[in-house]
Scaffold this motif. Structure first.
Motif, PDB file in Angstrom:
ATOM      1  N   TYR A   2      38.524  44.330  41.203  1.00  3.59           N
ATOM      2  CA  TYR A   2      38.624  42.988  40.988  1.00  3.59           C
ATOM      3  C   TYR A   2      38.752  42.510  39.218  1.00  3.59           C
ATOM      4  O   TYR A   2      39.655  41.666  39.190  1.00  3.59           O
ATOM      5  N   LYS A  57      42.281  43.102  38.030  1.00  2.42           N
ATOM      6  CA  LYS A  57      43.524  42.388  38.838  1.00  2.42           C
ATOM      7  C   LYS A  57      44.567  41.779  38.009  1.00  2.42           C
ATOM      8  O   LYS A  57      45.928  41.868  38.768  1.00  2.42           O
ATOM      9  N   GLU A  91      46.995  42.081  41.486  1.00  2.66           N
ATOM     10  CA  GLU A  91      46.948  41.184  42.488  1.00  2.66           C
ATOM     11  C   GLU A  91      48.513  40.870  43.010  1.00  2.66           C
ATOM     12  O   GLU A  91      48.635  40.483  44.173  1.00  2.66           O
ATOM     13  N   LEU A 100      40.166  43.603  46.663  1.00  4.50           N
ATOM     14  CA  LEU A 100      39.867  43.997  45.362  1.00  4.50           C
ATOM     15  C   LEU A 100      38.516  44.300  44.956  1.00  4.50           C
ATOM     16  O   LEU A 100      38.154  45.393  44.134  1.00  4.50           O
ATOM     17  N   LYS A 101      37.507  43.481  45.391  1.00  3.10           N
ATOM     18  CA  LYS A 101      36.414  43.775  45.279  1.00  3.10           C
ATOM     19  C   LYS A 101      35.598  45.078  45.835  1.00  3.10           C
ATOM     20  O   LYS A 101      35.055  45.781  45.261  1.00  3.10           O
ATOM     21  N   LYS A 108      44.994  34.928  49.898  1.00  6.38           N
ATOM     22  CA  LYS A 108      44.136  35.028  48.389  1.00  6.38           C
ATOM     23  C   LYS A 108      42.757  35.480  48.703  1.00  6.38           C
ATOM     24  O   LYS A 108      42.277  36.629  48.005  1.00  6.38           O
ATOM     25  N   GLN A 109      42.252  35.015  50.007  1.00  7.91           N
ATOM     26  CA  GLN A 109      41.014  35.655  50.182  1.00  7.91           C
ATOM     27  C   GLN A 109      40.699  37.002  50.474  1.00  7.91           C
ATOM     28  O   GLN A 109      39.884  37.541  50.218  1.00  7.91           O
ATOM     29  N   ASP A 155      41.266  39.118  47.296  1.00  9.89           N
ATOM     30  CA  ASP A 155      39.813  38.915  46.591  1.00  9.89           C
ATOM     31  C   ASP A 155      39.056  40.055  47.009  1.00  9.89           C
ATOM     32  O   ASP A 155      38.352  40.749  46.484  1.00  9.89           O
ATOM     33  N   LYS A 194      49.552  40.949  46.723  1.00 14.31           N
ATOM     34  CA  LYS A 194      50.177  39.653  47.461  1.00 14.31           C
ATOM     35  C   LYS A 194      51.441  39.960  47.869  1.00 14.31           C
ATOM     36  O   LYS A 194      52.070  39.375  49.020  1.00 14.31           O
TER      37      LYS A 194
END
Lengths: 294, 255
Positions: free
Chosen positions: A131, A134, A98, A125-126, A118-119, A122, A102
């Motif tokens: 995810y 992370k 993560e 990562l999915k 952030k969205q 996510d 970022k």
């Protein structure tokens, strides 16, 4: 409208204790269109990675020109519209998955709101199935996981053009399938994708366009199907004499007539003449061996 | 956030999460601990020995970070190819270089501050009065390590880390001997030696300008102008060296 226009790129390196000039790119030219997936093929040492590095501003060509997004030069603004995954990616292994995304999202300067980034993180990562990992540091990731997080960093800032150097390397069949899906989806959203690969089966399925490089020269630029159908225009003649069977490839038309006449004259028995249906892999090998300019 | 600060923050995080830093901190704290033991063997010199060892610990830590971590600051990014994904982002090579330097400078500041905190606790326990000269001594260590960091960066733009350590270590030693060299040159009758000493004085930074570690011990005062001029001297050298490094990296091919 072109995403990238490479014109007559020449690049040489000096190598050895007594520096000897070695020309890697000898006038490479091609154009990439928006929303297309273009495969960049060539044997080892053909100049693929050097071309990609020149496009990305990591290496400086001796001569030639590269125009970005309809005639612009490489600036911070154009860079923010490009994504890149290097071959055998090494990343900051002290960061978690993560934190890593970022950092790259922040540095792209594309996210004014923290929540947007952030969205996006996510979502990616999915998408790459990481995810649940992370919060693990990248030094705990497997080779395949690193490749996936590398793809995610290339996509994090929603680039309009992505360069992927051997993105399939190190991925298992499942991983390659999901990556192909991701690449297709990204292209559908309007991003141009330019990727090199040695896995020609995947390239054939994914790429509508191809640029093939041999010894620093572009030997083919065009549609994948165009290359395959061009190679499919060959015919396979199977003939024998005194029990010894031979196979030869010829082009339809005059070449076929001349060859058949010659064989019959020499009393060879013609066993069959049939069109050769070949894959991209065979077409590539055949073209790379001949080095024919399209 | 500004890209330079983002690179600096990431570099800070990288070094903070590296085990080598903790080894260094343990070493420096060990040195302070040894000073307490040694102090027991002396008569009324406990505070002086503790201060001496404390400053030495902070000095060694800061110099070690500047030379050893500084030597791989950029080369590690090149060797591990992490620089490739960074330089394709909207930032220049100079911004990257400055960000990396600021990240390490921040780590040096944190380490010096942490060790200063430990020293303050010990001084408090020993009943030693702490004056502003304590901060001046630490600030001198920071200025010296900042300049050494610039040297490490410059050398690492064209040589391997082991050579960077040798070169920067060499300049570190020469930089502390310049005063002695000047003194001996002034006593020499050889014009060649005097000329040689002058050239060495010009091309190497004088690191003794930042040696204010004994001021606190002897309660010697210092002019603010001296602190200002040393700050400008360190910053000027650092800027000069980073500019040279940027010039080397400007047209360098990566990959």
């Amino acid at each position: 409208m072109s995403i990238i226009q490479v014109q007559n790129l020449v690049k040489s390196y000096k190598k050895g204790f007594i520096p000897k000039k070695q020309t890697v790119l000898k006038g490479v030219s091609f154009t990439l269109q928006p929303s297309t997936i273009t495969g960049f093929l060539g044997g080892n040492g053909a100049g693929k990675t050097t071309t990609m590095k020149c496009i990305l501003g990591l290496a400086f060509p001796d001569s030639g020109q590269i125009n970005y997004f309809n005639g612009q030069s490489l600036t911070s603004e154009t860079k923010s519209r490009i994504g890149f995954l290097p071959e055998r990616p090494y990343f900051y292994d002290y960061l978690t998955g993560e934190e890593f995304l970022k950092f790259y999202g922040d540095i792209s300067g594309k996210f004014k709101k923290r929540l947007d980034l952030k969205q996006r993180i996510d979502f990616l990562l999915k998408k790459v199935d990481l995810y649940d990992s992370k919060n693990k540091t990248l030094r705990e990731y497997s080779k395949g996981m690193l490749q996936k997080i590398g793809i995610a960093q290339a996509l994090v800032h929603r680039p309009e053009f992505i360069v992927l150097d051997e993105p399939m390397a190190g991925l298992d069949p499942d991983g390659r399938y999901y990556l192909s899906e991701l690449i297709n989806e990204t292209a559908r959203e309007g991003t141009a994708i330019f990727f090199s690969s040695h896995l020609l089966y995947d390239t054939e399925k994914l790429c509508e366009n191809l640029v093939i490089l041999k010894d620093g020269v572009v030997i083919f630029e065009g549609k994948t199907e165009q290359l395959i159908s061009k190679m499919n225009s060959q015919l396979k003649i199977t003939y024998q004499k005194a029990g010894a069977k031979n196979i030869e490839m010829v082009k339809a038309g005059a070449e076929l007539t001349i060859k058949l006449s010659a064989l019959l004259k020499e009393k060879f028995e013609i066993l069959s003449v049939e069109p050769e249906l070949i894959s991209l892999e065979q077409a590539f090998i055949s073209m790379a061996m001949k080095g024919a300019k399209s | 956030m500004n890209v330079i600060l983002l690179i600096a923050r990431n570099t800070f995080r990288e070094i903070i999460r590296d085990r080598i830093l903790y080894g260094l901190i343990v070493f420096a704290l060990g040195l302070v601990g040894v000073s307490l033991v040694l102090g027991q063997l002396t008569f009324s010199e406990q505070a002086r020995i503790s201060a001496n060892f404390g400053f030495t610990g902070a000095h060694i830590s800061a110099v070690f970070l500047a030379i050893f971590v500084g030597s791989t600051l950029v080369s590690k990014e090149i060797d591990k190819k992490t620089i490739l994904t960074i330089l394709v982002r909207p930032l220049t090579r100079v911004q990257f270089l400055i960000g990396k330097s600021l990240g390490l400078a921040a780590v040096i500041t944190v380490v010096i501050t942490g060790l200063a905190g430990v020293m303050l606790l010990i001084f408090n326990g020993l009943g030693l009065e702490v004056t502003y000269l304590f901060l001046v001594g630490l600030y001198g260590i920071f200025l010296e390590s900042f300049l050494l960091l610039g040297l490490s960066l410059f050398f690492s733009s064209f040589s391997r880390p082991i050579m960077v350590v040798c070169f920067t270590g060499g300049v570190f030693l020469i930089g502390h001997w310049l005063g002695d060299l000047k003194f001996f040159a002034s006593k020499s009758e050889s014009e060649f030696f005097m000329g040689f000493a002058n050239i060495i004085n010009i091309i190497f930074p004088n690191l003794e300008k930042f040696n204010w570690r004994s001021l606190f011990l002897y309660n010697d005062d210092i002019f603010i102008t001296e602190i200002l001029s040393a700050s400008i001297y360190s910053l000027a050298w650092f800027s000069f060296l980073v500019t040279l490094t940027a010039l080397v990296l400007r047209r360098k091919d990566f990959g």
